[in-house]
Design a protein around this motif. Structure first.
Motif, mmCIF file in Angstrom:
data_model
loop_
_atom_site.group_PDB
_atom_site.id
_atom_site.type_symbol
_atom_site.label_atom_id
_atom_site.label_comp_id
_atom_site.label_asym_id
_atom_site.label_seq_id
_atom_site.Cartn_x
_atom_site.Cartn_y
_atom_site.Cartn_z
ATOM 1 N N HIS A 175 10.780 -12.511 2.104
ATOM 2 C CA HIS A 175 10.970 -12.289 0.675
ATOM 3 C C HIS A 175 9.685 -12.505 -0.114
ATOM 4 N N ARG A 176 8.575 -12.246 0.552
ATOM 5 C CA ARG A 176 7.282 -12.113 -0.095
ATOM 6 C C ARG A 176 6.714 -10.781 0.360
ATOM 7 N N ALA A 177 6.053 -10.075 -0.551
ATOM 8 C CA ALA A 177 5.696 -8.687 -0.280
ATOM 9 C C ALA A 177 4.796 -8.535 0.942
ATOM 10 N N LEU A 178 3.740 -9.335 1.032
ATOM 11 C CA LEU A 178 2.852 -9.198 2.189
ATOM 12 C C LEU A 178 3.532 -9.691 3.454
ATOM 13 N N GLY A 179 4.269 -10.782 3.373
ATOM 14 C CA GLY A 179 4.974 -11.284 4.550
ATOM 15 C C GLY A 179 5.964 -10.284 5.100
ATOM 16 N N ASP A 180 6.748 -9.670 4.222
ATOM 17 C CA ASP A 180 7.716 -8.663 4.681
ATOM 18 C C ASP A 180 7.015 -7.402 5.169
ATOM 19 N N ALA A 181 5.880 -7.049 4.549
ATOM 20 C CA ALA A 181 5.123 -5.884 5.022
ATOM 21 C C ALA A 181 4.589 -6.138 6.436
ATOM 22 N N LEU A 182 4.085 -7.334 6.686
ATOM 23 C CA LEU A 182 3.585 -7.674 8.026
ATOM 24 C C LEU A 182 4.723 -7.690 9.041
ATOM 25 N N THR A 183 5.857 -8.261 8.657
ATOM 26 C CA THR A 183 7.015 -8.276 9.556
ATOM 27 C C THR A 183 7.440 -6.849 9.884
ATOM 28 N N THR A 184 7.502 -5.994 8.869
ATOM 29 C CA THR A 184 7.872 -4.597 9.069
ATOM 30 C C THR A 184 6.850 -3.874 9.934
ATOM 31 N N ALA A 185 5.570 -4.165 9.741
ATOM 32 C CA ALA A 185 4.510 -3.500 10.512
ATOM 33 C C ALA A 185 4.639 -3.803 11.998
ATOM 34 N N HIS A 186 4.850 -5.057 12.344
ATOM 35 C CA HIS A 186 4.981 -5.413 13.763
ATOM 36 C C HIS A 186 6.251 -4.817 14.353
ATOM 37 N N LEU A 187 7.324 -4.777 13.559
ATOM 38 C CA LEU A 187 8.550 -4.120 14.011
ATOM 39 C C LEU A 187 8.304 -2.633 14.208
ATOM 40 N N PHE A 188 7.612 -2.003 13.267
ATOM 41 C CA PHE A 188 7.361 -0.568 13.318
ATOM 42 C C PHE A 188 6.597 -0.159 14.571
ATOM 43 N N VAL A 189 5.541 -0.877 14.915
ATOM 44 C CA VAL A 189 4.754 -0.466 16.085
ATOM 45 C C VAL A 189 5.561 -0.640 17.376
ATOM 46 N N GLU A 190 6.443 -1.634 17.416
ATOM 47 C CA GLU A 190 7.301 -1.773 18.594
ATOM 48 C C GLU A 190 8.315 -0.637 18.656
ATOM 49 N N VAL A 191 8.849 -0.254 17.495
ATOM 50 C CA VAL A 191 9.769 0.876 17.441
ATOM 51 C C VAL A 191 9.061 2.164 17.872
ATOM 52 N N LEU A 192 7.806 2.347 17.454
ATOM 53 C CA LEU A 192 7.041 3.522 17.877
ATOM 54 C C LEU A 192 6.912 3.578 19.396
ATOM 55 N N ARG A 193 6.670 2.439 20.014
ATOM 56 C CA ARG A 193 6.565 2.415 21.484
ATOM 57 C C ARG A 193 7.888 2.836 22.122
ATOM 58 N N CYS A 194 8.999 2.369 21.545
ATOM 59 C CA CYS A 194 10.312 2.752 22.063
ATOM 60 C C CYS A 194 10.585 4.238 21.834
ATOM 61 N N LEU A 195 10.167 4.748 20.671
ATOM 62 C CA LEU A 195 10.351 6.167 20.390
ATOM 63 C C LEU A 195 9.527 7.028 21.335
ATOM 64 N N GLU A 196 8.336 6.569 21.674
ATOM 65 C CA GLU A 196 7.490 7.326 22.599
ATOM 66 C C GLU A 196 8.187 7.493 23.946
ATOM 67 N N GLU A 197 8.903 6.459 24.376
ATOM 68 C CA GLU A 197 9.648 6.545 25.634
ATOM 69 C C GLU A 197 10.781 7.569 25.538
ATOM 70 N N ARG A 198 11.231 7.867 24.307
ATOM 71 C CA ARG A 198 12.292 8.862 24.088
ATOM 72 C C ARG A 198 11.719 10.253 23.822
ATOM 73 N N GLY A 199 10.405 10.389 23.906
ATOM 74 C CA GLY A 199 9.793 11.697 23.699
ATOM 75 C C GLY A 199 9.343 11.971 22.285
ATOM 76 N N VAL A 200 9.434 10.991 21.390
ATOM 77 C CA VAL A 200 8.944 11.145 20.018
ATOM 78 C C VAL A 200 7.478 10.703 20.029
ATOM 79 N N THR A 201 6.568 11.658 20.154
ATOM 80 C CA THR A 201 5.159 11.318 20.379
ATOM 81 C C THR A 201 4.212 11.854 19.320
ATOM 82 N N THR A 202 4.648 12.810 18.498
ATOM 83 C CA THR A 202 3.761 13.436 17.516
ATOM 84 C C THR A 202 4.310 13.269 16.093
#
Length: 221
Positions: A175-202
């Motif tokens: 519930h602080r803007a930078l803290g939540d942005a950082l939390t979202t960023a680390h979640l996002f890159v992990e989600v991208l790795r999972c999406l890449e395994e599903r063929g979402v690469t571009t």
């Protein structure tokens, strides 16, 4: 006489080719804090935070500013965010803060915005600028909740910290803007790795996924 809003002159999105690999792209993950949820009427912006992601990695390039809301911060918001009236009294105006954020995005040549409930944060910026009779050209944006729902449509939780726990990623100050942005960023890159395994690469794959979710939402009404 018809009156038009003045458009702010920021280039908020680098024109990546549709076949660009997501591993070769940059995104700006951002979050806002406000005095409440009635952002179209009396509630106002009090903080913006952002961090840059390059490929599948969170960089150390961050942005944070308090914002003077020109109104009192409700007690329950101070308890939730720990942002006090004293911290925002000498802060930049909403226009100054948004311009500084846009400059951060422009300098980092972002390929789009990422957020958790990103439409709310975009609406916060839009309403603050409308008060100044201004508008802007919004970049492409992607919501981590939509991406996660693509991976597992049965998940109905929406809390950012819960998703971070599920994916085993770092949680920063909530519930602080930078803290939540950082939390979202680390979640996002992990989600991208999972999406890449599903063929979402571009970028094209990511846009198709997002647009497909939008069509599903439209079909519900």
């Amino acid at each position: 006489m018809f009156w038009r809003k003045k458009r702010l002159p920021y280039e908020l999105q680098r024109p990546f080719q549709l076949d660009t690999k997501l591993r070769d792209m940059s995104f700006t993950i951002f979050d806002t804090e406000t005095t409440g949820f009635s952002i179209a009427s009396h509630d106002r912006l009090i903080e913006i935070g952002a961090v840059q992601v390059e490929g599948f990695y969170v960089t150390d390039r961050t942005f944070q500013t308090f914002v003077n809301p020109d109104r009192d911060i409700p007690e329950h918001i101070t308890k939730l965010t720990s942002i006090s009236q004293r911290e925002v009294e000498g802060a930049p105006s909403s226009l100054e803060a948004i311009q500084a954020y846009f400059q951060f995005v422009e300098e980092n040549q972002s390929g789009g915005w990422i957020g958790h409930h990103v439409s709310f944060d975009e609406m916060v910026l839009k309403n603050e600028l409308q008060r100044e009779k201004l508008t802007y050209d919004p970049p492409s944006s992607f919501d981590t909740m939509d991406l996660i729902n693509y991976l597992n449509p049965t998940w109905d939780q929406q809390d950012l910290e819960n998703y971070s726990n599920v994916f085993g990623t770092r949680t920063f100050e909530r519930h602080r803007a930078l803290g939540d942005a950082l939390t979202t960023a680390h979640l996002f890159v992990e989600v991208l790795r999972c999406l890449e395994e599903r063929g979402v690469t571009t970028l094209a794959d990511l846009l198709r996924l997002r647009n497909g979710k939008a069509q599903q939402s439209i079909a519900l009404f």
